[in-house]
Design an enzyme around this catalytic site. Structure first.
Site, PDB file in Angstrom:
ATOM      1  N   GLY A  46     -12.118  -5.706   4.655  1.00 41.95           N
ATOM      2  CA  GLY A  46     -10.600  -5.646   4.182  1.00 41.95           C
ATOM      3  C   GLY A  46     -10.594  -5.273   2.625  1.00 41.95           C
ATOM      4  O   GLY A  46     -11.278  -6.236   2.024  1.00 41.95           O
ATOM      5  N   GLN A  51      -6.082  -5.718  -5.362  1.00 45.15           N
ATOM      6  CA  GLN A  51      -7.430  -6.454  -5.706  1.00 45.15           C
ATOM      7  C   GLN A  51      -8.216  -5.467  -6.635  1.00 45.15           C
ATOM      8  O   GLN A  51      -9.315  -5.945  -7.207  1.00 45.15           O
ATOM      9  CB  GLN A  51      -8.286  -6.490  -4.625  1.00 45.15           C
ATOM     10  CG  GLN A  51      -7.814  -7.631  -3.582  1.00 45.15           C
ATOM     11  CD  GLN A  51      -8.497  -7.698  -2.390  1.00 45.15           C
ATOM     12  OE1 GLN A  51      -8.442  -7.185  -1.392  1.00 45.15           O
ATOM     13  NE2 GLN A  51      -9.743  -8.716  -2.469  1.00 45.15           N
ATOM     14  N   CYS A  91     -12.695 -13.548   1.055  1.00 47.11           N
ATOM     15  CA  CYS A  91     -11.870 -12.753   0.300  1.00 47.11           C
ATOM     16  C   CYS A  91     -12.755 -12.265  -0.865  1.00 47.11           C
ATOM     17  O   CYS A  91     -13.539 -13.070  -1.659  1.00 47.11           O
ATOM     18  CB  CYS A  91     -10.744 -13.359  -0.251  1.00 47.11           C
ATOM     19  SG  CYS A  91      -9.679 -12.093  -1.205  1.00 47.11           S
ATOM     20  N   LEU A  92     -12.951 -10.860  -0.996  1.00 50.30           N
ATOM     21  CA  LEU A  92     -13.726 -10.363  -2.152  1.00 50.30           C
ATOM     22  C   LEU A  92     -13.303 -10.911  -3.475  1.00 50.30           C
ATOM     23  O   LEU A  92     -13.938 -10.604  -4.453  1.00 50.30           O
ATOM     24  CB  LEU A  92     -13.546  -8.782  -1.989  1.00 50.30           C
ATOM     25  CG  LEU A  92     -14.245  -8.404  -1.116  1.00 50.30           C
ATOM     26  CD1 LEU A  92     -14.283  -6.584  -0.930  1.00 50.30           C
ATOM     27  CD2 LEU A  92     -15.960  -8.827  -0.843  1.00 50.30           C
ATOM     28  N   HIS A 133      -3.938 -10.987   6.011  1.00 51.13           N
ATOM     29  CA  HIS A 133      -4.525 -11.297   4.934  1.00 51.13           C
ATOM     30  C   HIS A 133      -4.273 -10.181   3.789  1.00 51.13           C
ATOM     31  O   HIS A 133      -4.033 -10.333   2.686  1.00 51.13           O
ATOM     32  CB  HIS A 133      -6.018 -11.573   5.291  1.00 51.13           C
ATOM     33  CG  HIS A 133      -6.944 -11.904   3.985  1.00 51.13           C
ATOM     34  ND1 HIS A 133      -7.557 -12.931   3.645  1.00 51.13           N
ATOM     35  CD2 HIS A 133      -7.126 -10.942   2.816  1.00 51.13           C
ATOM     36  CE1 HIS A 133      -8.381 -12.773   2.506  1.00 51.13           C
ATOM     37  NE2 HIS A 133      -8.046 -11.850   2.052  1.00 51.13           N
ATOM     38  N   GLU A 134      -4.501  -8.856   4.117  1.00 50.77           N
ATOM     39  CA  GLU A 134      -4.379  -7.771   3.006  1.00 50.77           C
ATOM     40  C   GLU A 134      -2.953  -7.553   2.669  1.00 50.77           C
ATOM     41  O   GLU A 134      -2.676  -7.229   1.501  1.00 50.77           O
ATOM     42  CB  GLU A 134      -5.131  -6.473   3.613  1.00 50.77           C
ATOM     43  CG  GLU A 134      -6.363  -6.641   4.000  1.00 50.77           C
ATOM     44  CD  GLU A 134      -7.569  -7.036   3.122  1.00 50.77           C
ATOM     45  OE1 GLU A 134      -7.023  -7.113   1.743  1.00 50.77           O
ATOM     46  OE2 GLU A 134      -8.423  -7.751   3.480  1.00 50.77           O
ATOM     47  N   HIS A 137      -1.954  -9.881   0.063  1.00 45.98           N
ATOM     48  CA  HIS A 137      -2.546  -9.553  -1.293  1.00 45.98           C
ATOM     49  C   HIS A 137      -1.463  -8.528  -1.920  1.00 45.98           C
ATOM     50  O   HIS A 137      -1.000  -8.732  -3.205  1.00 45.98           O
ATOM     51  CB  HIS A 137      -3.726  -8.594  -0.952  1.00 45.98           C
ATOM     52  CG  HIS A 137      -5.044  -9.568  -1.082  1.00 45.98           C
ATOM     53  ND1 HIS A 137      -5.359 -10.229  -2.365  1.00 45.98           N
ATOM     54  CD2 HIS A 137      -6.095  -9.451  -0.381  1.00 45.98           C
ATOM     55  CE1 HIS A 137      -6.446 -10.922  -2.004  1.00 45.98           C
ATOM     56  NE2 HIS A 137      -6.891 -10.404  -0.690  1.00 45.98           N
TER      57      HIS A 137
HETATM   58 ZN    ZN Z   1      -8.737 -10.821   0.193  1.00 45.67          ZN
END
Ligand code: ZN
Length: 168
Positions: A46, A51, A91-92, A133-134, A137
């Site tokens: 995701g 991000q 998480c990226l 989670h997204e 962000h």
């Molecule tokens: Zn993330």
């Protein structure tokens, strides 16, 4: 398509709040394509526009093993949360860290697809966790915000040290 740079914690731009998309135009479709390419290249499931330093309410996901089921959610919103569940998350934007987070077990949600149609759906398991989670962000929130401040400080120190090494 082109790959975008993913911001890493503790970059303050990850704390910006994304604004709703008014029109799904070519720019949004291109952003969705670029975000998917970036997510696949980084082996993520995701990615939120925040991000990649775009303050627009767009998220992309692909939970399939074959990586052939891309999803783009524009202006996603959670309309109902039920129960609670603990799952290990990564998480990226916080690479290398995996921590257990408590979230709603089941959610109802709505969004616009890339054709501008309003979709209402519900999810549980990994999809429910991923959407929560997204969307966090897009509101400038990271999964490590749910951890104790001691743990978060430890992660911050580690990242700052890495930044310093890179700057040398
Ligand atoms: Zn993330």
């Amino acid at each position: 398509m082109s790959k975008l740079a993913v911001l890493h914690f503790p970059d303050p731009r990850l704390r910006k709040k994304a604004i709703p998309v008014k029109t799904i135009d070519m720019g949004i479709k291109q952003l969705s394509q670029d975000m998917l390419e970036t997510m696949y290249a980084e082996n993520g499931i995701g990615l939120a526009a925040t991000q990649v330093n775009m303050q627009k309410r767009v998220i992309v996901m692909d939970l399939s093993v074959e990586k052939n089921s891309p999803m783009t959610l524009v202006n996603p919103e959670i309309t109902e949360k039920v129960g609670s569940e603990e799952m290990e998350e990564g998480c990226l934007s916080v690479p290398g860290f995996f921590e257990t987070v408590n979230r709603a077990e089941k959610i109802s949600f709505q969004y616009l697809n890339l054709d501008g149609e309003k979709i209402e759906d519900s999810a549980d398991g990994l999809l429910a966790v991923c959407i929560q989670h997204e969307i966090d962000h897009l509101d400038g929130k990271l999964f490590i915000d749910y951890l104790s401040s001691i743990k978060r400080q430890r992660i911050r120190k580690k990242f700052e040290k890495q930044e310093k090494v890179r700057a040398l």
